[in-house]
Motif scaffolding. Structure first.
Motif, PDB file in Angstrom:
ATOM      1  N   ASP A  51       1.033  -1.208  -0.099  1.00 32.37           N
ATOM      2  CA  ASP A  51      -0.087  -0.106   0.041  1.00 32.37           C
ATOM      3  C   ASP A  51       0.826   1.268   0.000  1.00 32.37           C
ATOM      4  O   ASP A  51       0.829   2.367  -0.635  1.00 32.37           O
ATOM      5  CB  ASP A  51      -0.878   0.074   1.272  1.00 32.37           C
ATOM      6  CG  ASP A  51      -2.341  -0.007   0.929  1.00 32.37           C
ATOM      7  OD1 ASP A  51      -2.670  -0.527   0.096  1.00 32.37           O
ATOM      8  OD2 ASP A  51      -3.009   0.714   1.834  1.00 32.37           O
ATOM      9  N   ALA A  56      -2.150   5.732  -4.441  1.00 32.30           N
ATOM     10  CA  ALA A  56      -3.344   5.698  -3.948  1.00 32.30           C
ATOM     11  C   ALA A  56      -4.456   5.361  -4.716  1.00 32.30           C
ATOM     12  O   ALA A  56      -5.346   4.727  -4.592  1.00 32.30           O
ATOM     13  CB  ALA A  56      -3.562   6.902  -2.771  1.00 32.30           C
ATOM     14  N   ALA A  84      -5.440   8.800   1.881  1.00 34.33           N
ATOM     15  CA  ALA A  84      -4.715   7.716   1.336  1.00 34.33           C
ATOM     16  C   ALA A  84      -4.921   6.487   2.476  1.00 34.33           C
ATOM     17  O   ALA A  84      -4.852   6.865   3.772  1.00 34.33           O
ATOM     18  CB  ALA A  84      -3.430   7.863   0.723  1.00 34.33           C
ATOM     19  N   SER A  85      -4.537   5.403   2.164  1.00 32.95           N
ATOM     20  CA  SER A  85      -4.535   4.328   3.028  1.00 32.95           C
ATOM     21  C   SER A  85      -3.321   4.392   4.116  1.00 32.95           C
ATOM     22  O   SER A  85      -3.183   3.649   5.079  1.00 32.95           O
ATOM     23  CB  SER A  85      -4.640   3.004   2.706  1.00 32.95           C
ATOM     24  OG  SER A  85      -3.656   2.848   1.748  1.00 32.95           O
ATOM     25  N   GLN A  89       1.743   7.556   1.303  1.00 31.41           N
ATOM     26  CA  GLN A  89       1.522   7.241   0.216  1.00 31.41           C
ATOM     27  C   GLN A  89       1.327   8.169  -0.850  1.00 31.41           C
ATOM     28  O   GLN A  89       0.646   9.030  -0.626  1.00 31.41           O
ATOM     29  CB  GLN A  89       0.212   6.312   0.292  1.00 31.41           C
ATOM     30  CG  GLN A  89      -0.108   5.322  -1.083  1.00 31.41           C
ATOM     31  CD  GLN A  89      -1.257   4.505  -0.855  1.00 31.41           C
ATOM     32  OE1 GLN A  89      -2.140   5.009   0.042  1.00 31.41           O
ATOM     33  NE2 GLN A  89      -1.318   3.407  -1.549  1.00 31.41           N
ATOM     34  N   VAL A  91      -0.258  10.019  -4.035  1.00 32.73           N
ATOM     35  CA  VAL A  91      -1.694   9.887  -4.535  1.00 32.73           C
ATOM     36  C   VAL A  91      -1.873   9.496  -5.885  1.00 32.73           C
ATOM     37  O   VAL A  91      -2.773   8.813  -6.138  1.00 32.73           O
ATOM     38  CB  VAL A  91      -2.404  11.100  -3.886  1.00 32.73           C
ATOM     39  CG1 VAL A  91      -3.944  11.025  -4.198  1.00 32.73           C
ATOM     40  CG2 VAL A  91      -2.553  11.185  -2.103  1.00 32.73           C
TER      41      VAL A  91
END
Ligand SMILES: Cc1cc2nc3c(=O)[nH]c(=O)nc-3n(C[C@H](O)[C@H](O)[C@H](O)COP(=O)(O)OP(=O)(O)OC[C@H]3O[C@@H](n4cnc5c(N)ncnc54)[C@H](O)[C@@H]3O)c2cc1C
Length: 297
Positions: A51, A56, A84-85, A89, A91
């Motif tokens: 991830d 993302a 985002a997770s 991260q 995007v």
């Protein structure tokens, strides 16, 4: 005996025995299922790492993003921030591209495009600026407005034909109306804050009233920070009595005076309601702009 040799012998032997063939078949099936399970387990374990390394937003798959902030920009415009997770991260919001939001509203799947306003290297979250239409219009925008912090919306992207390359034109002439400012704002902010950029920008921005001007403070502060690179001209069709800039709808004189006639050094970008962009195309054609000189978002 070498493994290969042993295999050869076995396979010769197998071909002559149907029982052994099915035993080997079951064995192969078991091994492949086992490998599949192992892969899934590995994926599950490395989920956060994957991830973190991946983007993302995905252009093909809708992914769920949590609403983490919501702000009032003007009486009918809101800014939504989606996470985002992972906070670091990347995007994936290239300049001038839009993304699709998807939700189930009144039992129907509804999708709408929005232009994120962040820099292309944005990490951890992205922002969309949305005009909230009053009922009975505004199916999606009213849905977004009703969301609470922590609610999730699905997004997919980026999409769009606009391709920006650093210093691709000496000047960018921008014509925006209302929330049509979104791709322009993203470009202005990114270009002016890029030390390798030299592009000059002139923006003509149309709204109904003075309080409808989105990001006025931010735009004016960029214009005073980069006085030779960013020129602003606001046009209002309901101006206050003290108003000294454009009045009415954007006209040929506004464009001629603030963007000039067509030339190889300037590209015009237009974004706004369909009626406005149609009118702008006619005016731009009169001033010699055509085809590749203009991009309509
Ligand atoms: C590439 C692209 C990028 C976009 N980016 C953005 C963005 O960044 N921000 C943003 O806010 N929007 C953006 N839009 C528009 C956005 O996708 C939606 O169309 C918008 O949010 C309205 O959707 P809705 O479901 O809320 O309204 P809908 O239910 O679709 O209704 C809105 C429509 O109702 C009509 N309407 C509204 N008021 C009236 C009235 N009084 N009388 C008659 N008709 C009326 C208008 O035709 C209006 O377009 C973008 C559109 C495109 C194509």
């Amino acid at each position: 005996m070498k493994l290969t040799e042993w295999f050869k012998l076995e396979s010769l032997h197998i071909s002559s025995s149907p029982l052994l063939l099915s035993v080997i078949g079951i064995f192969v099936l078991l091994v492949t299922s086992f490998v599949r399970i192992l892969r899934k387990l590995y994926k599950g374990k490395s989920f956060h790492r994957d991830d973190f390394n991946s983007l993302a937003l995905d252009p093909l798959d809708f992914r769920s993003f949590k609403l983490i902030e919501k702000a009032i920009v003007t009486p009918n415009v809101r800014l939504f921030r989606f996470a985002a997770s992972h906070p670091e991260q990347l995007v994936n919001v290239p300049l001038g591209k839009h993304i699709y939001a998807k939700a189930w509203i009144n039992g129907k799947e509804v999708r709408r495009p929005y232009n994120p306003i962040n820099k292309p290297n944005q990490v951890g979250y992205f922002d969309i600026l949305v005009k909230i239409y009053p009922a009975p219009y505004g199916l999606f925008s009213r849905y977004l407005d009703s969301l609470e912090i922590g609610d999730c919306v699905e997004f997919r992207g980026p999409k769009g034909k606009f391709e920006y390359k650093r210093n691709m034109k000496k000047r960018l002439g921008m014509i925006a109306g209302g929330t049509g400012i979104t791709p322009m704002f993203q470009l202005i902010d990114a270009i002016l804050n890029d030390p390798l950029e030299r592009t000059q920008i002139s923006l003509i921005y149309a709204n109904h009233t003075e309080q409808d001007i989105i990001f006025r403070n931010k735009l004016e502060s960029l214009a005073s920070q980069f006085p030779t690179r960013l020129k602003l001209y606001f046009v209002l069709n309901q101006p206050p009595s003290s108003w000294s800039q454009g009045v009415g709808f954007i006209n040929e004189k506004h464009i001629q005076h603030h963007l000039g006639y067509a030339s190889s050094s300037i590209m015009i970008l237009v974004c706004g309601p369909p009626a406005m962009t149609k009118a702008m195309m006619i005016l731009l054609n009169k001033l010699g702009y055509k085809g590749e000189d203009i991009f309509k978002f």
